[in-house]
Design a protein around this motif. Structure first.
Motif, PDB file in Angstrom:
ATOM      1  N   TRP A 170       1.905  -5.902  25.810  1.00 46.95           N
ATOM      2  CA  TRP A 170       3.133  -6.169  26.553  1.00 46.95           C
ATOM      3  C   TRP A 170       3.734  -7.436  25.972  1.00 46.95           C
ATOM      4  N   PRO A 204       7.585  -9.590  24.750  1.00 52.91           N
ATOM      5  CA  PRO A 204       9.039  -9.637  24.902  1.00 52.91           C
ATOM      6  C   PRO A 204       9.702  -8.776  23.829  1.00 52.91           C
ATOM      7  N   ARG A 205      10.705  -8.031  24.226  1.00 50.91           N
ATOM      8  CA  ARG A 205      11.370  -7.114  23.308  1.00 50.91           C
ATOM      9  C   ARG A 205      11.912  -7.841  22.073  1.00 50.91           C
ATOM     10  N   THR A 206      12.387  -9.054  22.256  1.00 48.60           N
ATOM     11  CA  THR A 206      12.966  -9.792  21.124  1.00 48.60           C
ATOM     12  C   THR A 206      11.956 -10.056  20.021  1.00 48.60           C
ATOM     13  N   THR A 207      10.667 -10.108  20.360  1.00 46.84           N
ATOM     14  CA  THR A 207       9.659 -10.389  19.342  1.00 46.84           C
ATOM     15  C   THR A 207       9.268  -9.157  18.538  1.00 46.84           C
ATOM     16  N   GLU A 256      11.509  -6.236  18.303  1.00 46.18           N
ATOM     17  CA  GLU A 256      12.683  -5.360  18.181  1.00 46.18           C
ATOM     18  C   GLU A 256      12.792  -4.715  16.793  1.00 46.18           C
ATOM     19  N   ASN A 269      11.835  -1.373  33.711  1.00 42.52           N
ATOM     20  CA  ASN A 269      12.525  -2.576  33.233  1.00 42.52           C
ATOM     21  C   ASN A 269      12.109  -3.743  34.118  1.00 42.52           C
ATOM     22  N   THR A 292      12.125  -7.613  35.125  1.00 43.10           N
ATOM     23  CA  THR A 292      12.925  -8.837  34.993  1.00 43.10           C
ATOM     24  C   THR A 292      12.188  -9.983  35.677  1.00 43.10           C
ATOM     25  N   TYR A 293      12.465 -11.161  35.209  1.00 43.00           N
ATOM     26  CA  TYR A 293      11.829 -12.351  35.748  1.00 43.00           C
ATOM     27  C   TYR A 293      12.896 -13.295  36.274  1.00 43.00           C
ATOM     28  N   GLN A 320      19.077 -18.722  24.488  1.00 43.83           N
ATOM     29  CA  GLN A 320      18.448 -17.496  24.953  1.00 43.83           C
ATOM     30  C   GLN A 320      19.035 -17.025  26.276  1.00 43.83           C
TER      31      GLN A 320
END
Length: 58
Positions: A3, A5-8, A10, A26, A28-29, A56
């Motif tokens: 799991w 972050p998507r940015t890492t 993508e 989805n 969210t935090y 960010q």
């Protein structure tokens, strides 16, 4: 399975090196806050961190 972050990851998802599981979920935090004294001297590292966090959130 991991799991992250998507940015890492993508680019790896786009090229097919990684695949997504549970695409219907989805998570969210709550936003992150950074408190610091504006009138105190900040090191270049702290300034870079503040700019990174601002970038960010945009």
């Amino acid at each position: 399975m991991t799991w992250l972050p998507r940015t890492t990851v993508e680019d790896e998802i786009k090229t097919g090196k990684l695949i997504e599981f549970f695409t219907n979920i989805n998570i969210t935090y709550p936003p992150m806050y950074l408190y610091y004294a504006k009138n105190k001297h900040k090191t270049p590292v702290i300034n870079a961190l503040i700019e990174l966090l601002r970038w960010q959130n945009d």
